[in-house]
Design a protein around this motif. Structure first.
Motif, mmCIF file in Angstrom:
data_model
loop_
_atom_site.group_PDB
_atom_site.id
_atom_site.type_symbol
_atom_site.label_atom_id
_atom_site.label_comp_id
_atom_site.label_asym_id
_atom_site.label_seq_id
_atom_site.Cartn_x
_atom_site.Cartn_y
_atom_site.Cartn_z
ATOM 1 N N PRO A 122 0.821 -1.209 0.000
ATOM 2 C CA PRO A 122 0.000 0.000 0.000
ATOM 3 C C PRO A 122 0.860 1.266 0.000
ATOM 4 C CG PRO A 122 -0.817 -1.566 1.621
ATOM 5 C CD PRO A 122 0.495 -2.117 1.113
ATOM 6 N N ASN A 123 0.389 2.266 -0.730
ATOM 7 C CA ASN A 123 1.000 3.602 -0.720
ATOM 8 C C ASN A 123 2.359 3.686 -1.394
ATOM 9 O OD1 ASN A 123 -0.096 6.072 -0.037
ATOM 10 N ND2 ASN A 123 1.366 6.389 1.629
ATOM 11 N N VAL A 124 2.686 2.673 -2.184
ATOM 12 C CA VAL A 124 3.959 2.705 -2.921
ATOM 13 C C VAL A 124 3.729 3.368 -4.286
ATOM 14 C CG1 VAL A 124 5.588 1.213 -4.177
ATOM 15 C CG2 VAL A 124 5.054 0.752 -1.790
ATOM 16 N N TRP A 125 4.566 4.358 -4.572
ATOM 17 C CA TRP A 125 4.472 5.018 -5.884
ATOM 18 C C TRP A 125 4.846 4.026 -6.974
ATOM 19 C CZ3 TRP A 125 1.947 9.390 -6.237
ATOM 20 C CH2 TRP A 125 1.997 10.330 -5.196
ATOM 21 N N HIS A 126 3.982 3.941 -7.978
ATOM 22 C CA HIS A 126 4.260 3.062 -9.128
ATOM 23 C C HIS A 126 3.634 3.677 -10.371
ATOM 24 C CE1 HIS A 126 0.343 1.782 -7.537
ATOM 25 N NE2 HIS A 126 0.042 1.408 -8.767
ATOM 26 N N HIS A 127 4.140 3.225 -11.518
ATOM 27 C CA HIS A 127 3.548 3.672 -12.781
ATOM 28 C C HIS A 127 2.462 2.677 -13.160
ATOM 29 C CE1 HIS A 127 3.203 4.402 -17.120
ATOM 30 N NE2 HIS A 127 3.647 5.604 -16.858
ATOM 31 N N PRO A 128 1.381 3.126 -13.785
ATOM 32 C CA PRO A 128 0.378 2.168 -14.267
ATOM 33 C C PRO A 128 0.995 1.111 -15.178
ATOM 34 C CG PRO A 128 -0.482 4.398 -14.393
ATOM 35 C CD PRO A 128 0.976 4.526 -14.026
ATOM 36 N N LEU A 129 0.250 0.044 -15.309
ATOM 37 C CA LEU A 129 0.704 -1.149 -16.026
ATOM 38 C C LEU A 129 1.426 -0.816 -17.345
ATOM 39 C CD1 LEU A 129 0.646 -4.232 -16.537
ATOM 40 C CD2 LEU A 129 -1.632 -3.921 -17.525
ATOM 41 N N MET A 130 2.567 -1.450 -17.551
ATOM 42 C CA MET A 130 3.306 -1.250 -18.813
ATOM 43 C C MET A 130 3.536 -2.607 -19.478
ATOM 44 S SD MET A 130 6.091 1.750 -17.890
ATOM 45 C CE MET A 130 6.620 1.112 -16.280
ATOM 46 N N ALA A 131 2.627 -2.952 -20.391
ATOM 47 C CA ALA A 131 2.733 -4.214 -21.141
ATOM 48 C C ALA A 131 3.766 -4.045 -22.248
ATOM 49 C CB ALA A 131 1.371 -4.585 -21.732
ATOM 50 N N LEU A 132 4.340 -5.154 -22.670
ATOM 51 C CA LEU A 132 5.390 -5.114 -23.690
ATOM 52 C C LEU A 132 5.034 -5.999 -24.886
ATOM 53 C CD1 LEU A 132 8.647 -5.476 -21.537
ATOM 54 C CD2 LEU A 132 7.820 -3.411 -22.673
ATOM 55 N N GLY A 133 5.260 -5.519 -26.082
ATOM 56 C CA GLY A 133 5.271 -6.338 -27.299
ATOM 57 C C GLY A 133 3.935 -6.619 -27.928
ATOM 58 N N ALA A 134 2.920 -6.890 -27.124
ATOM 59 C CA ALA A 134 1.583 -7.200 -27.671
ATOM 60 C C ALA A 134 0.574 -7.010 -26.540
ATOM 61 C CB ALA A 134 1.539 -8.631 -28.190
ATOM 62 N N VAL A 135 -0.676 -6.966 -26.886
ATOM 63 C CA VAL A 135 -1.721 -6.842 -25.859
ATOM 64 C C VAL A 135 -1.527 -7.993 -24.878
ATOM 65 C CG1 VAL A 135 -4.194 -6.947 -25.419
ATOM 66 C CG2 VAL A 135 -3.323 -5.675 -27.406
ATOM 67 N N SER A 136 -1.498 -7.683 -23.604
ATOM 68 C CA SER A 136 -1.185 -8.692 -22.582
ATOM 69 C C SER A 136 -2.182 -8.628 -21.440
ATOM 70 C CB SER A 136 0.222 -8.451 -22.019
ATOM 71 O OG SER A 136 1.191 -8.412 -23.065
ATOM 72 N N ASP A 137 -2.576 -9.805 -20.963
ATOM 73 C CA ASP A 137 -3.503 -9.887 -19.825
ATOM 74 C C ASP A 137 -2.720 -10.093 -18.531
ATOM 75 O OD1 ASP A 137 -6.431 -11.612 -21.237
ATOM 76 O OD2 ASP A 137 -5.568 -9.612 -21.557
ATOM 77 N N PHE A 138 -3.242 -9.497 -17.458
ATOM 78 C CA PHE A 138 -2.648 -9.635 -16.124
ATOM 79 C C PHE A 138 -3.767 -9.888 -15.124
ATOM 80 C CE2 PHE A 138 1.678 -8.112 -16.948
ATOM 81 C CZ PHE A 138 1.513 -7.553 -18.204
ATOM 82 N N LEU A 139 -3.530 -10.825 -14.202
ATOM 83 C CA LEU A 139 -4.432 -10.985 -13.066
ATOM 84 C C LEU A 139 -4.046 -9.930 -12.042
ATOM 85 C CD1 LEU A 139 -6.641 -12.681 -11.609
ATOM 86 C CD2 LEU A 139 -4.743 -13.991 -10.590
ATOM 87 N N VAL A 140 -4.996 -9.126 -11.651
ATOM 88 C CA VAL A 140 -4.731 -8.023 -10.712
ATOM 89 C C VAL A 140 -5.593 -8.225 -9.474
ATOM 90 C CG1 VAL A 140 -4.911 -5.512 -10.352
ATOM 91 C CG2 VAL A 140 -4.152 -6.437 -12.575
ATOM 92 N N VAL A 141 -4.940 -8.271 -8.322
ATOM 93 C CA VAL A 141 -5.669 -8.378 -7.048
ATOM 94 C C VAL A 141 -5.504 -7.047 -6.328
ATOM 95 C CG1 VAL A 141 -5.913 -9.589 -4.833
ATOM 96 C CG2 VAL A 141 -5.282 -10.866 -6.911
#
Ligand SMILES: NC(=O)N[C@@H](O)C(=O)O
Ligand code: NI
Length: 166
Positions: A122-141
């Motif tokens: 919690p509260n950690v600075w991060h950049h929004p998701l950065m997928a590489l190469g092709a449309v990519s799916d991620f499980l996000v909890v």
């Protein structure tokens, strides 16, 4: 003048201040189901802070980032962790930063392998998701994101990331 950010390999040690790395760490391995299954146990612990709110499972379908890429902003979620686990068999980029008086410091960029996920504390600075190469799916909890669980910061001058060599 924009600064270039180097891309570091994602390791547990380097990422430890920012979150957990979700990978089949042999030290966590347990044989279960009559020896037919390896359980890599408790790799990350999802967290909700404050009023009890459900943790939810999502799928993020990310468009691949184009390079050179400008890291112009960072965000954070004060009241919950957020994890990203790749489902499409591709590596991805992630950027995190220390908090410096309520704003992110210089971002650190990591390259995650297709077998690595991350759980931001919690509260950690991060950049929004950065997928590489092709449309990519991620499980996000994460948790239902009421507006107060979403804080953004925009840099005066974006940082630049070059395309990683894969
Ligand atoms: N907006 C949203 O839910 N996504 C971000 O939090 C992210 O880290 O990608
Ligand atoms: Ni986020």
């Amino acid at each position: 003048m924009s600064e270039h950010l180097e891309i570091l390999p994602l390791t547990k040690a380097a990422f430890a201040p920012f979150g957990d790395v979700i990978e089949a760490d042999p030290s966590t391995r347990r044989l279960i189901n009559g020896g037919t299954t390896e359980r890599y146990h408790a790799l990350a612990k999802p967290v909700v802070i404050g009023e009890t709110a459900p943790l939810i499972f999502n799928i993020f379908r990310g468009q691949p980032r184009q390079f050179p890429y400008a890291v112009a902003m960072m965000e954070r979620h004060p009241f919950a962790s957020q994890s990203f686990t790749p489902l499409s068999g591709r590596p991805f980029l992630l950027a995190v930063a220390d908090d410096e008086g309520g704003r992110p410091g210089r971002p650190r960029v990591f390259l995650a392998s297709p077998q690595q996920g991350v759980n931001y504390f919690p509260n950690v600075w991060h950049h929004p998701l950065m997928a590489l190469g092709a449309v990519s799916d991620f499980l996000v909890v994460d948790r239902e994101n009421p507006p107060e669980n979403y804080e953004e910061f925009f840099f005066d001058t974006p940082y630049i990331v070059s395309e990683p060599s894969l």
